[in-house]
Enzyme design. Structure first.
Site, PDB file in Angstrom:
ATOM      1  N   ARG A 154     -12.997  12.186   1.427  1.00 26.06           N
ATOM      2  CA  ARG A 154     -13.949  13.125   0.106  1.00 26.06           C
ATOM      3  C   ARG A 154     -15.405  13.515   0.713  1.00 26.06           C
ATOM      4  O   ARG A 154     -14.995  13.925   2.359  1.00 26.06           O
ATOM      5  CB  ARG A 154     -15.425  11.315  -0.582  1.00 26.06           C
ATOM      6  CG  ARG A 154     -16.293  10.582   0.467  1.00 26.06           C
ATOM      7  CD  ARG A 154     -16.379   9.514  -0.248  1.00 26.06           C
ATOM      8  NE  ARG A 154     -17.459   9.949  -1.067  1.00 26.06           N
ATOM      9  CZ  ARG A 154     -18.516   8.684  -2.242  1.00 26.06           C
ATOM     10  NH1 ARG A 154     -18.011   8.157  -2.125  1.00 26.06           N
ATOM     11  NH2 ARG A 154     -18.771   9.471  -3.483  1.00 26.06           N
ATOM     12  N   HIS A 195      -5.880  -0.530   6.128  1.00 29.32           N
ATOM     13  CA  HIS A 195      -5.835   0.356   7.265  1.00 29.32           C
ATOM     14  C   HIS A 195      -6.660  -0.791   8.979  1.00 29.32           C
ATOM     15  O   HIS A 195      -6.706  -0.227  10.047  1.00 29.32           O
ATOM     16  CB  HIS A 195      -5.836   1.293   7.648  1.00 29.32           C
ATOM     17  CG  HIS A 195      -5.597   2.680   7.188  1.00 29.32           C
ATOM     18  ND1 HIS A 195      -4.676   2.506   6.172  1.00 29.32           N
ATOM     19  CD2 HIS A 195      -6.099   4.367   5.865  1.00 29.32           C
ATOM     20  CE1 HIS A 195      -3.695   3.281   5.479  1.00 29.32           C
ATOM     21  NE2 HIS A 195      -4.817   4.107   5.038  1.00 29.32           N
ATOM     22  N   TYR A 248      -7.431  17.053   0.447  1.00 23.80           N
ATOM     23  CA  TYR A 248      -6.093  17.373   0.569  1.00 23.80           C
ATOM     24  C   TYR A 248      -4.851  17.809  -0.484  1.00 23.80           C
ATOM     25  O   TYR A 248      -5.473  16.824  -1.876  1.00 23.80           O
ATOM     26  CB  TYR A 248      -5.597  15.713   1.261  1.00 23.80           C
ATOM     27  CG  TYR A 248      -4.981  14.945   0.931  1.00 23.80           C
ATOM     28  CD1 TYR A 248      -3.939  14.174   0.846  1.00 23.80           C
ATOM     29  CD2 TYR A 248      -6.275  13.848   0.828  1.00 23.80           C
ATOM     30  CE1 TYR A 248      -3.787  13.405  -0.132  1.00 23.80           C
ATOM     31  CE2 TYR A 248      -5.904  13.119  -0.072  1.00 23.80           C
ATOM     32  CZ  TYR A 248      -4.560  12.383  -0.199  1.00 23.80           C
ATOM     33  OH  TYR A 248      -3.991  11.337  -0.548  1.00 23.80           O
ATOM     34  N   HIS A 260       0.955  -0.727   0.223  1.00 23.31           N
ATOM     35  CA  HIS A 260       0.253  -0.354   0.018  1.00 23.31           C
ATOM     36  C   HIS A 260       1.109   0.963  -0.019  1.00 23.31           C
ATOM     37  O   HIS A 260       1.251   1.433   1.152  1.00 23.31           O
ATOM     38  CB  HIS A 260      -0.882   0.243   1.598  1.00 23.31           C
ATOM     39  CG  HIS A 260      -2.272   0.940   0.752  1.00 23.31           C
ATOM     40  ND1 HIS A 260      -3.112   1.085   0.274  1.00 23.31           N
ATOM     41  CD2 HIS A 260      -1.815   2.230   1.259  1.00 23.31           C
ATOM     42  CE1 HIS A 260      -4.036   2.348   0.852  1.00 23.31           C
ATOM     43  NE2 HIS A 260      -3.917   3.102   1.321  1.00 23.31           N
ATOM     44  N   ASP A 303       1.952   2.568   3.728  1.00 19.36           N
ATOM     45  CA  ASP A 303       1.115   3.520   3.118  1.00 19.36           C
ATOM     46  C   ASP A 303       1.785   5.530   2.914  1.00 19.36           C
ATOM     47  O   ASP A 303       1.762   5.892   3.248  1.00 19.36           O
ATOM     48  CB  ASP A 303       0.067   4.099   5.104  1.00 19.36           C
ATOM     49  CG  ASP A 303      -0.762   5.046   5.090  1.00 19.36           C
ATOM     50  OD1 ASP A 303      -1.385   5.175   3.296  1.00 19.36           O
ATOM     51  OD2 ASP A 303      -1.014   5.996   5.479  1.00 19.36           O
ATOM     52  N   HIS A 340       1.256   5.685  -1.899  1.00 21.75           N
ATOM     53  CA  HIS A 340       1.079   5.920  -3.678  1.00 21.75           C
ATOM     54  C   HIS A 340       1.429   6.663  -3.983  1.00 21.75           C
ATOM     55  O   HIS A 340       2.997   7.764  -3.177  1.00 21.75           O
ATOM     56  CB  HIS A 340       0.001   6.697  -2.458  1.00 21.75           C
ATOM     57  CG  HIS A 340      -0.700   6.832  -1.802  1.00 21.75           C
ATOM     58  ND1 HIS A 340      -2.449   5.443  -2.592  1.00 21.75           N
ATOM     59  CD2 HIS A 340      -1.617   6.326  -0.473  1.00 21.75           C
ATOM     60  CE1 HIS A 340      -2.825   5.666  -1.519  1.00 21.75           C
ATOM     61  NE2 HIS A 340      -2.575   6.341  -0.257  1.00 21.75           N
ATOM     62  N   ARG A 381     -10.482   0.447  -6.118  1.00 19.95           N
ATOM     63  CA  ARG A 381     -10.262   1.054  -5.007  1.00 19.95           C
ATOM     64  C   ARG A 381     -11.765   1.786  -4.795  1.00 19.95           C
ATOM     65  O   ARG A 381     -12.041   2.688  -5.754  1.00 19.95           O
ATOM     66  CB  ARG A 381      -8.866   2.377  -4.492  1.00 19.95           C
ATOM     67  CG  ARG A 381      -9.247   2.419  -3.358  1.00 19.95           C
ATOM     68  CD  ARG A 381      -7.939   3.656  -2.965  1.00 19.95           C
ATOM     69  NE  ARG A 381      -7.693   3.405  -1.777  1.00 19.95           N
ATOM     70  CZ  ARG A 381      -7.137   4.474  -1.231  1.00 19.95           C
ATOM     71  NH1 ARG A 381      -6.815   5.881  -1.714  1.00 19.95           N
ATOM     72  NH2 ARG A 381      -6.388   4.374   0.283  1.00 19.95           N
TER      73      ARG A 381
END
Length: 307
Positions: free
Chosen positions: A139, A192, A58, A40, A259, A42, A133
């Site tokens: 959101r 998580h 964000y 996991h 993460d 990004h 996902r």
């Protein structure tokens, strides 16, 4: 250079800039097995080249592939799963570029919309995507709402590809989790550690439902982001019972992830070496750690056999 300040920028007000990840990761305190996978992370940016969605909540700093690969090298990890961040919506351009650069060592989890036809999905699959996902946390609208009709339709679309459905949701808000999601035609993946509310215990109906889904071979859980659900500082002792329950219920259905780059962290920025060392606390047996880091990701993400 613009003289606009964050306070005068409506998007910046609602999508604050996140802190950057620790630039000096340290090696873990245990020997990481060959073929280990970070399940996991990004990739974000460069912001001046790839525009973020105006609907984001964000704004990440540039978190680019070379920096990520450098972190993996320090940790001794050779495989990775990149997850589409919410800041790009269903524009998977950055994800696809990173997957191309990573080759067989990388897999992806994308976000899709109704405009993508079967050929577009096949292109994602060829690039290394193995899941889709659904994020109901990060959101502006519909936060915390799980639109079951849309989820079922999405599951039906991706089932022929053998993909899984990754859900970023607070499982403790869904006490009927095992029954509402248990009959979907795809595997489910929860991030998580289930993203429980801080301080939540493992005996809640929803967490027990998650364990039930795992033990029935319907779901997987990522040991990611303990700092997001802990009420204590590193080593997040209050998370140990949750991690232990997951590993005990279904050791073949648990994976680990960094993460990185740790967006929206509201406490001290974690060091990725410290996060990996938590796995040694949760799984002191080396054979179990190998399952979590190597064997389980190979199955879930369809990695090629190790040489």
């Amino acid at each position: 250079m613009s003289n606009q300040t964050p306070s005068s920028d409506p998007i910046q007000q609602s999508a604050p800039l996140c802190a950057a990840p620790d630039p000096s990761p340290r090696p873990p305190a245990f020997v990481v097995p060959a073929g280990s996978c970070d399940c996991h992370a990004h990739i974000c940016g460069p912001a001046d080249r790839y525009a973020y969605s105006p609907d984001r909540i964000y704004t990440p700093p540039d978190a680019l592939l070379p920096a990520y690969r450098s972190m993996l090298s320090v940790l001794g990890i050779t495989r990775a799963v990149l997850v589409q961040p919410s800041v790009y919506g269903s524009d998977n351009t950055v994800l696809m570029a990173a997957l191309k650069a990573g080759g067989d060592a990388f897999r992806g989890v994308a976000v899709i919309d109704e405009s993508m036809d079967a050929s577009a999905l096949q292109a994602l699959h060829a690039a290394g995507v193995r899941g889709v996902r659904v994020n109901i946390v990060d959101r502006k609208t519909g936060k915390g709402e799980l639109p079951m009709d849309e989820v079922r339709a999405l599951a039906d679309r991706i089932a022929p590809l053998g993909w899984h459905l990754e859900l970023l949701m607070h499982v403790d808000a869904f006490p009927d989790l095992a029954t509402s999601l248990g009959d979907l035609p795809v595997q489910l993946v929860f991030g998580h550690l289930g993203y429980m509310a801080p301080g939540a215990a493992s005996d809640t109906p929803a967490f027990q439902g998650l364990l039930d889904l795992m033990s029935r071979g319907r779901a997987w859980v990522k040991l990611t982001g303990p700092y997001r659900i802990s009420t204590t500082a590193m080593p997040h002792a209050d998370i140990h019972p949750l991690a232990g329950a997951l590993l005990e219920a279904a050791p073949d259905r648990v994976v680990w992830g960094s993460d990185w780059p740790h967006v929206m962290v509201k406490r001290d920025m974690p060091n990725d070496g410290d996060l990996l060392d938590l796995l040694q606390t949760w799984a002191p047996d080396a054979a179990l750690r190998r399952r979590v880091l190597v064997d389980n990701p190979a199955v879930l993400y369809d990695f090629p056999p190790l040489p």
